[in-house]
Write a protein that holds these residues in place. Structure first.
Motif, short mmCIF file in Angstrom:
data_model
loop_
_atom_site.label_atom_id
_atom_site.label_comp_id
_atom_site.label_asym_id
_atom_site.label_seq_id
_atom_site.Cartn_x
_atom_site.Cartn_y
_atom_site.Cartn_z
N LEU A 110 -0.44 7.32 1.05
CA LEU A 110 -0.20 7.82 2.40
C LEU A 110 -1.35 8.68 2.92
CD1 LEU A 110 3.56 8.80 2.03
CD2 LEU A 110 2.59 6.74 3.04
N GLY A 111 -2.19 9.15 2.05
CA GLY A 111 -3.27 10.03 2.49
C GLY A 111 -4.18 10.39 1.34
N ASN A 158 0.85 -1.19 0.00
CA ASN A 158 0.00 0.00 0.00
C ASN A 158 0.89 1.24 0.00
OD1 ASN A 158 -1.88 1.98 0.33
ND2 ASN A 158 -2.84 1.06 2.12
#
Length: 162
Positions: free
Chosen positions: A6-7, A3
């Motif tokens: 990060l945001g 994954n």
């Protein structure tokens, strides 16, 4: 699976947003949806779980006099044509258990007007369809005015696409 996200980010371009009240309207509840999307694990994301939480925030926003977009309560229009070439309109809502009232006479369709229970055959002389949603005896949605010409345009476009 790796994954690498990060945001998240949600932009509101304000070139055409002229007041702070309009900024509020454009931000809420969209900000809540972005937060849900970015911060909640996939297995916990569901519309059925999300909208009751958002509705609880609406009371808080009302108390704080923050303007928000109530579009979640607006009916969804689907127009078709039956075998007799009459326009038929189906109405639905994203939120369950809302009542939809409608009128073709340009008046405010309060809860004493016809309640939507099945697809509606549009009268030949109708110019517009007005709808509003209620929860019990209380207006919960906005008055929506749909020109019959727009519904016909949608039918024509769908027939072209088929």
């Amino acid at each position: 699976m790796l994954n690498l996200i990060l945001g998240g980010q949600a932009n509101l371009w304000t070139e055409q947003v002229f007041t702070f009240r309009q900024v509020e309207y454009m931000t809420w509840p969209r900000g809540m949806a972005i937060a849900e999307s970015v911060w909640s694990p996939k297995e916990l994301k569901s519309w059925k779980g999300f909208y009751p939480r958002v509705e609880k925030h609406f009371a808080r926003l009302d108390e704080a006099e923050i303007k928000y977009g109530p579009g979640v309560y607006d009916p969804i229009f689907r127009a078709t044509q039956n075998d007799n070439k009459q326009m038929v309109v189906e109405l639905s809502t994203e939120i369950p258990d809302l009542d939809i009232y409608y009128s073709f006479d340009n008046s405010f369709p309060d809860r004493f007007y016809p309640k939507y229970t099945e697809p509606i055959i549009v009268p030949k002389d109708a110019v517009r369809l007005r709808v509003i949603t209620y929860r019990g005896k209380h207006v919960i949605g906005r008055m929506n005015t749909m020109p019959i010409t727009e519904l016909q345009r949608r039918i024509d476009r769908r027939q072209r696409d088929e």
